[in-house]
Design an enzyme around this catalytic site. Sequence first.
Site, PDB file in Angstrom:
ATOM      1  N   ARG A  92       0.901  -1.293  -0.094  1.00  9.79           N
ATOM      2  CA  ARG A  92      -0.076   0.089  -0.083  1.00  9.79           C
ATOM      3  C   ARG A  92       0.931   1.280   0.281  1.00  9.79           C
ATOM      4  O   ARG A  92       1.688   1.573   0.897  1.00  9.79           O
ATOM      5  CB  ARG A  92      -0.821   0.138   1.422  1.00  9.79           C
ATOM      6  CG  ARG A  92      -1.755   1.365   1.451  1.00  9.79           C
ATOM      7  CD  ARG A  92      -2.567   1.250   2.507  1.00  9.79           C
ATOM      8  NE  ARG A  92      -3.526   2.534   2.897  1.00  9.79           N
ATOM      9  CZ  ARG A  92      -3.123   3.174   3.777  1.00  9.79           C
ATOM     10  NH1 ARG A  92      -2.243   3.047   4.822  1.00  9.79           N
ATOM     11  NH2 ARG A  92      -4.022   4.230   3.985  1.00  9.79           N
ATOM     12  N   HIS A 137      -3.194  11.032   1.099  1.00  8.30           N
ATOM     13  CA  HIS A 137      -2.893  10.785   2.527  1.00  8.30           C
ATOM     14  C   HIS A 137      -2.308  12.140   2.989  1.00  8.30           C
ATOM     15  O   HIS A 137      -0.870  12.316   2.962  1.00  8.30           O
ATOM     16  CB  HIS A 137      -1.632   9.563   2.280  1.00  8.30           C
ATOM     17  CG  HIS A 137      -1.678   9.032   3.636  1.00  8.30           C
ATOM     18  ND1 HIS A 137      -1.616   7.693   4.014  1.00  8.30           N
ATOM     19  CD2 HIS A 137      -0.866   9.705   4.796  1.00  8.30           C
ATOM     20  CE1 HIS A 137      -1.399   7.232   5.170  1.00  8.30           C
ATOM     21  NE2 HIS A 137      -0.756   8.670   5.700  1.00  8.30           N
ATOM     22  N   GLU A 182      -7.670   8.523   6.687  1.00 11.50           N
ATOM     23  CA  GLU A 182      -7.869   8.825   8.241  1.00 11.50           C
ATOM     24  C   GLU A 182      -8.654  10.442   8.183  1.00 11.50           C
ATOM     25  O   GLU A 182      -7.875  11.327   8.685  1.00 11.50           O
ATOM     26  CB  GLU A 182      -6.675   8.828   9.030  1.00 11.50           C
ATOM     27  CG  GLU A 182      -6.378   7.374   9.164  1.00 11.50           C
ATOM     28  CD  GLU A 182      -5.219   7.258  10.242  1.00 11.50           C
ATOM     29  OE1 GLU A 182      -4.516   8.230  10.649  1.00 11.50           O
ATOM     30  OE2 GLU A 182      -4.919   6.112  10.434  1.00 11.50           O
ATOM     31  N   ASN A 327      -7.702   1.290   9.716  1.00  8.00           N
ATOM     32  CA  ASN A 327      -6.323   1.630  10.367  1.00  8.00           C
ATOM     33  C   ASN A 327      -6.540   1.482  11.722  1.00  8.00           C
ATOM     34  O   ASN A 327      -7.452   2.033  12.453  1.00  8.00           O
ATOM     35  CB  ASN A 327      -5.699   3.011   9.961  1.00  8.00           C
ATOM     36  CG  ASN A 327      -5.289   3.108   8.464  1.00  8.00           C
ATOM     37  OD1 ASN A 327      -5.353   2.152   7.982  1.00  8.00           O
ATOM     38  ND2 ASN A 327      -4.817   4.369   8.277  1.00  8.00           N
ATOM     39  N   TYR A 329      -4.289   1.189  15.773  1.00 10.10           N
ATOM     40  CA  TYR A 329      -3.116   1.097  16.671  1.00 10.10           C
ATOM     41  C   TYR A 329      -3.287   0.911  18.009  1.00 10.10           C
ATOM     42  O   TYR A 329      -2.624   0.104  18.490  1.00 10.10           O
ATOM     43  CB  TYR A 329      -2.396   2.506  16.452  1.00 10.10           C
ATOM     44  CG  TYR A 329      -1.822   2.591  15.137  1.00 10.10           C
ATOM     45  CD1 TYR A 329      -0.542   2.374  14.592  1.00 10.10           C
ATOM     46  CD2 TYR A 329      -2.577   3.351  14.087  1.00 10.10           C
ATOM     47  CE1 TYR A 329       0.115   2.559  13.518  1.00 10.10           C
ATOM     48  CE2 TYR A 329      -1.881   3.688  12.627  1.00 10.10           C
ATOM     49  CZ  TYR A 329      -0.668   2.904  12.476  1.00 10.10           C
ATOM     50  OH  TYR A 329      -0.205   3.267  11.168  1.00 10.10           O
ATOM     51  N   GLU A 402      -3.393  -0.383   8.005  1.00 17.77           N
ATOM     52  CA  GLU A 402      -2.486  -0.065   8.833  1.00 17.77           C
ATOM     53  C   GLU A 402      -2.490  -0.655  10.353  1.00 17.77           C
ATOM     54  O   GLU A 402      -3.777  -0.685  10.816  1.00 17.77           O
ATOM     55  CB  GLU A 402      -2.382   1.602   8.991  1.00 17.77           C
ATOM     56  CG  GLU A 402      -1.767   2.595   7.882  1.00 17.77           C
ATOM     57  CD  GLU A 402      -1.571   3.827   8.038  1.00 17.77           C
ATOM     58  OE1 GLU A 402      -1.202   4.301   9.468  1.00 17.77           O
ATOM     59  OE2 GLU A 402      -2.092   4.602   7.283  1.00 17.77           O
TER      60      GLU A 402
HETATM   61  C1  GBH Z   1      -1.553   6.855  11.060  1.00 18.82           C
HETATM   62  O1  GBH Z   1      -2.146   7.614  11.836  1.00 18.82           O
HETATM   63  C2  GBH Z   1      -0.888   7.578   9.686  1.00 18.82           C
HETATM   64  O2  GBH Z   1      -2.101   7.091   8.721  1.00 18.82           O
HETATM   65  C3  GBH Z   1       0.498   7.379   9.320  1.00 18.82           C
HETATM   66  O3  GBH Z   1       0.504   8.440   8.432  1.00 18.82           O
HETATM   67  C4  GBH Z   1       1.281   7.604  10.490  1.00 18.82           C
HETATM   68  O4  GBH Z   1       2.500   7.520  10.021  1.00 18.82           O
HETATM   69  C5  GBH Z   1       0.834   6.440  11.401  1.00 18.82           C
HETATM   70  O5  GBH Z   1      -0.517   6.471  11.778  1.00 18.82           O
HETATM   71  C6  GBH Z   1       1.787   6.094  12.678  1.00 18.82           C
HETATM   72  O6  GBH Z   1       1.322   7.176  13.560  1.00 18.82           O
HETATM   73  O7  GBH Z   1       0.518  12.367  20.411  1.00 18.82           O
HETATM   74  O8  GBH Z   1      -1.417  11.839  21.774  1.00 18.82           O
HETATM   75  O9  GBH Z   1      -1.672  13.239  19.975  1.00 18.82           O
HETATM   76  C7  GBH Z   1      -2.684   7.263  13.014  1.00 18.82           C
HETATM   77  C8  GBH Z   1      -3.247   8.368  13.823  1.00 18.82           C
HETATM   78  C9  GBH Z   1      -2.418  10.270  14.809  1.00 18.82           C
HETATM   79  C10 GBH Z   1      -1.987   8.430  15.958  1.00 18.82           C
HETATM   80  C11 GBH Z   1      -1.608  11.139  15.818  1.00 18.82           C
HETATM   81  C12 GBH Z   1      -0.991   9.145  16.802  1.00 18.82           C
HETATM   82  C13 GBH Z   1      -0.748  11.273  17.939  1.00 18.82           C
HETATM   83  C14 GBH Z   1      -1.222  11.012  19.206  1.00 18.82           C
HETATM   84  N1  GBH Z   1      -1.959   8.972  14.622  1.00 18.82           N
HETATM   85  N2  GBH Z   1      -1.526  10.485  16.868  1.00 18.82           N
HETATM   86  S1  GBH Z   1      -1.008  12.246  20.507  1.00 18.82           S
END
Ligand code: GBH
Length: 468
Positions: A92, A137, A182, A327, A329, A402
Amino acid sequence: MAPLRAILFLFLISAAQGFKKFPKDFQWSTSTSAFQVEGGQEGTGRGMSIWDRYIQKHPTPDNSTGKVACDTYHKFREDADLLKDIGVKQYRFSISWSRIMPTGRPNNINANGVRYYHNLIDSLTGKGIIPLVTLYHWDLPLALQDRGGWLNEDIVEFFGDYVRFIFQEYGHKVKLWTTINEAYIHAKYGYCGEPLEHAPGGLRPNCEWSMYLAAHNMLLAHSKAGNIYKKEFQPTQNGQIGMTIQAVWYEHENSPGDKEAAARVFDFQFNWFAQPIHGKNGDYPTRMRQRLDQLSQSEGRSISRLPTFTSKQIEELKNSSDFLSLNYYTSYVVTKDLPVNNTVEAWGKLTQWGRDIDAFISINPRWKQIAGTWLRSHPQGLRSILNFIRETYNNVPVYITENGCMDTPDEGLNDVTRIEYVRSHLEAIHESITNDGCDVKSYSYWSFLDNFEWAFGYHDRFGIFHVG
Ligand code: GBH
């Protein structure tokens, strides 16, 4: 670029083929995005994007840029070799709108850019790797930001013109598309960032409505792209299209108040986008509609901060996707009242979104925190989301586009923590498929390469391959 973090992927592949059986046509994959890896910004005919300008004005802690990044603009053949080596079936990546159209409009096409993506796609398909292409993106052409960006409803037509060109050019080679990555993060961090901000940034003063308007136009732009694809291209090109939706799972205690609060927060994040596209009746979630209409009224506004769809737009949105691109995490905990050991969202109430959700978000200290960051490992959250999708959205096919975590620096190249993160999430996906009957088509690890991690610069390393 310096190889090699093979351990992680050797594990992934053995998990795929060994002790647990995934469906035969399950697609193992890994993921990147244009701005984060391409480099090749100068002398290539590319136009600037909002991220170029944003980091000029707001340097990252490590003062980094996207000028070189992983240099995939020049090293895509080497990338394809590495992808082949680790045995993925799918890759991707995203197309940079301003590399194809430097001003964002089709009257000015950058032939170098068009050729670059042909070469990249050909080197993948030449090795039997299926491309899954994200059309957008987060790297809006700067020229379009100067015309109002996502707050100008013309963006919907502009996006339509851009994607039509892309489908015409690459649609005979690419069979999996996602429109926008996102939208929740892009709208919230881009327009209402606090404490963390993303491009375009600096727009906080109006964000009590601009965040919702930007997201609304993203949904309409996605719908435009989906409907163009389905009407003009799908009959002959036979591909599939979806939108990439970020999900966080929200755990809660058993009290009715906390349960309702968690459902409301989930509406204000995942269902905000999933329901208009995949919901039976479409449109925004009712809890979100009611809450924002009521707040808007009490704030003395003449219209709601949450825009409305026409019935035609509702129908088109419902017809805009073949699959859900997910996605995932991490997870959080939601409470109706301020939790006793609140650790995360005391700041929640300081942000506009944090006030709008009318709930508190905190962490569960039992979930393993990765490298001291925002990311905590909670695989069960992914299983809960997959089951929510199965139950609520009629078991629409899901492409996990993701999932992953950054490395733990003091582990060196021996990625104990990341292996455990991936292993446990794969196990949760496996259970979701075999025990629960969820229709999961693929798993894409974020990320293929260490790359530009937005506001954090190059500090956080998500790559299977070490770069630097
Ligand atoms: C993804 O976003 C993105 O699609 C990708 O580009 C990115 O590299 C990847 O995640 C890894 O982060 O500091 O508490 O405010 C996931 C959403 C948004 C999660 C920003 C982490 C920061 C948390 N991300 N967030 S905070």
